[in-house]
Scaffold this motif. Structure first.
Motif, short mmCIF file in Angstrom:
data_model
loop_
_atom_site.label_atom_id
_atom_site.label_comp_id
_atom_site.label_asym_id
_atom_site.label_seq_id
_atom_site.Cartn_x
_atom_site.Cartn_y
_atom_site.Cartn_z
N VAL A 143 20.78 -42.52 -23.66
CA VAL A 143 19.91 -42.88 -22.56
C VAL A 143 18.72 -42.37 -22.17
O VAL A 143 17.55 -42.92 -22.09
CB VAL A 143 21.02 -42.21 -21.20
CG1 VAL A 143 20.12 -42.00 -20.03
CG2 VAL A 143 22.24 -43.13 -21.12
N ILE A 147 14.65 -44.48 -22.17
CA ILE A 147 13.80 -44.29 -21.16
C ILE A 147 12.34 -43.70 -21.78
O ILE A 147 11.45 -43.91 -21.33
CB ILE A 147 14.18 -43.20 -20.07
CG1 ILE A 147 15.53 -43.78 -19.50
CG2 ILE A 147 13.07 -42.96 -18.89
CD1 ILE A 147 16.03 -42.79 -18.44
N SER A 166 11.50 -38.31 -18.53
CA SER A 166 12.68 -38.91 -18.71
C SER A 166 13.72 -38.25 -17.89
O SER A 166 14.46 -38.73 -17.14
CB SER A 166 13.08 -39.56 -19.96
OG SER A 166 12.21 -40.45 -20.54
N LEU A 170 15.88 -39.21 -14.75
CA LEU A 170 17.41 -39.08 -14.80
C LEU A 170 17.74 -38.15 -13.74
O LEU A 170 19.12 -38.63 -12.80
CB LEU A 170 17.93 -38.63 -16.18
CG LEU A 170 17.78 -39.65 -17.25
CD1 LEU A 170 18.06 -39.18 -18.60
CD2 LEU A 170 18.80 -40.90 -16.87
N LYS A 178 23.45 -37.30 -18.03
CA LYS A 178 23.93 -38.42 -19.06
C LYS A 178 22.75 -38.47 -20.10
O LYS A 178 22.86 -39.70 -20.97
CB LYS A 178 23.72 -39.70 -18.23
CG LYS A 178 25.18 -39.66 -17.59
CD LYS A 178 26.41 -39.62 -18.08
CE LYS A 178 27.50 -39.87 -16.83
NZ LYS A 178 29.09 -39.77 -17.59
N CYS A 186 28.70 -45.21 -20.61
CA CYS A 186 28.28 -45.21 -18.93
C CYS A 186 28.80 -46.27 -18.24
O CYS A 186 28.97 -47.43 -18.75
CB CYS A 186 26.60 -45.34 -18.82
SG CYS A 186 25.99 -44.06 -19.63
N GLN A 190 25.98 -46.66 -13.73
CA GLN A 190 25.13 -45.68 -14.40
C GLN A 190 24.04 -46.42 -15.18
O GLN A 190 22.91 -46.00 -15.22
CB GLN A 190 25.95 -44.95 -15.26
CG GLN A 190 26.74 -43.91 -14.29
CD GLN A 190 27.91 -43.08 -15.17
OE1 GLN A 190 28.10 -43.63 -16.25
NE2 GLN A 190 28.48 -42.08 -14.50
N GLN A 191 24.34 -47.54 -15.92
CA GLN A 191 23.58 -48.14 -16.63
C GLN A 191 22.44 -48.99 -15.92
O GLN A 191 21.23 -48.82 -16.47
CB GLN A 191 24.35 -49.51 -17.58
CG GLN A 191 25.08 -48.62 -18.70
CD GLN A 191 25.80 -49.83 -19.56
OE1 GLN A 191 24.85 -50.54 -20.15
NE2 GLN A 191 27.00 -49.93 -19.48
N VAL A 194 20.06 -46.05 -15.02
CA VAL A 194 19.39 -45.82 -16.22
C VAL A 194 18.02 -46.86 -16.32
O VAL A 194 16.96 -46.61 -16.65
CB VAL A 194 20.10 -45.87 -17.49
CG1 VAL A 194 18.95 -45.74 -18.73
CG2 VAL A 194 21.06 -44.73 -17.37
N ARG A 198 14.12 -46.06 -16.28
CA ARG A 198 13.10 -46.73 -17.40
C ARG A 198 12.00 -47.35 -16.76
O ARG A 198 10.82 -47.29 -17.43
CB ARG A 198 14.06 -47.55 -18.34
CG ARG A 198 13.32 -48.33 -19.48
CD ARG A 198 14.12 -49.29 -20.45
NE ARG A 198 14.73 -50.30 -19.73
CZ ARG A 198 15.53 -50.91 -20.31
NH1 ARG A 198 15.82 -50.85 -21.69
NH2 ARG A 198 16.07 -52.14 -19.63
#
Length: 291
Positions: A143, A147, A166, A170, A178, A186, A190-191, A194, A198
């Motif tokens: 993760v 990013i 990053s 987060l 994470k 994830c 959660q993805q 992320v 990013r």
């Protein structure tokens, strides 16, 4: 944003449309000179679309779209499937080059009549973050690395600087624990968070969201919507294609309804959602509420 104006050197400052002004200047081989901001002058929009059109073969997907979005404004785009909503977002950041019209983001104007250079596209996309329905994360990277990588490649940050930024992001999206996980470990929500982090890592002026919760179950979708609400509250300029009617009414400043490649209605969110004026808008909202 928007305090400075432009004039064509040697032509006088009486041209007011930035898109046409800049294209005329380019065609004449003259340069635009940025004028100092004038106290009390009206703000210019951060995003401006002029007569934007897109066709696939004989099918017109976007039909002469005009849109202005001010700095800090949140615009929700709703409407039936196939109305051109996602294509509009992709034309704004030139993932789909438009066939006609102008796109202006800040001080960058691209004309469909003039092929954009790689430098111009890089500047535009640096200014615009985009979050898609799918997460598009690199599965073989953590993760944190997902990013950090673009920051190093695009912004020239060192690995240490990128990772520090990053981690800040987060934590902002509630995923500070994470960083060392891989995307497959994830949840979908959660993805997607992320993916938002990013996009934010490149410090964009504008965020575009294309149905960011459509692939998620309702509970996970709420996680993503909470992050988007926080972004709105902190003043991020956002255009959000969504079927989340509560988000459109309660978080966005402006709701825009699209159908058949056109804007059929646009106005303050509560007014449009509760008292639509156009029959096409009324029909769409009835269908949504009857589900």
């Amino acid at each position: 944003m928007g305090g400075a104006g432009y004039c064509v050197q040697g032509e006088g400052p009486n041209m007011t449309d930035r898109g046409y002004e800049k294209s005329v200047a380019a065609a004449r081989g003259v340069r635009l000179v940025e004028e100092p901001a004038i106290a009390g002058a009206p703000k210019r929009p951060l995003i401006q679309l002029d007569n934007l059109s897109k066709r696939y073969g004989g099918h017109t997907v976007l039909d002469s779209i005009d849109l202005e979005v001010m700095s800090g404004e949140v615009v929700a785009i709703i409407g039936p499937s196939g109305s051109g909503k996602s294509t509009l977002l992709r034309c704004i950041n030139y993932l789909e080059p438009p066939d006609g019209g102008f796109v202006t983001i800040g001080d960058i104007t691209l004309s469909a009549a003039m092929p954009a250079s790689s430098t111009e596209l890089a500047r535009l996309r640096r200014s615009v973050g985009m979050v898609f329905q799918s997460f598009n994360l690199f599965p073989h990277m953590t993760v944190l690395r997902n990013i950090s990588l673009a920051q190093e490649r695009v912004l020239g940050r060192s690995r240490k600087e990128a990772e520090e930024r990053s981690m800040q992001l987060l934590k902002r999206v509630g995923l500070g624990d994470k960083a060392g996980q891989y995307p497959a470990r994830c949840s979908g929500g959660q993805q997607q968070r992320v993916a938002i982090a990013r996009s934010l890592a490149l410090d964009p002026q504008v965020m575009l969201f294309d149905e960011p919760t459509s692939a998620l179950d309702p509970e996970l979708g709420l996680e993503v919507l909470a992050v988007m609400r926080e972004l709105a509250e902190t003043g991020m300029t956002m255009i959000v294609v969504t079927h989340e009617m509560s988000f459109a009414e309660n978080v966005s400043d402006t709701v825009m309804i699209m159908a058949d490649g056109r804007i059929v209605e646009k106005g303050p969110s509560t007014e449009v959602m509760r008292n639509p004026q156009h029959e096409r808008t009324k029909r769409f909202l009835r269908a949504v509420h009857d589900r």
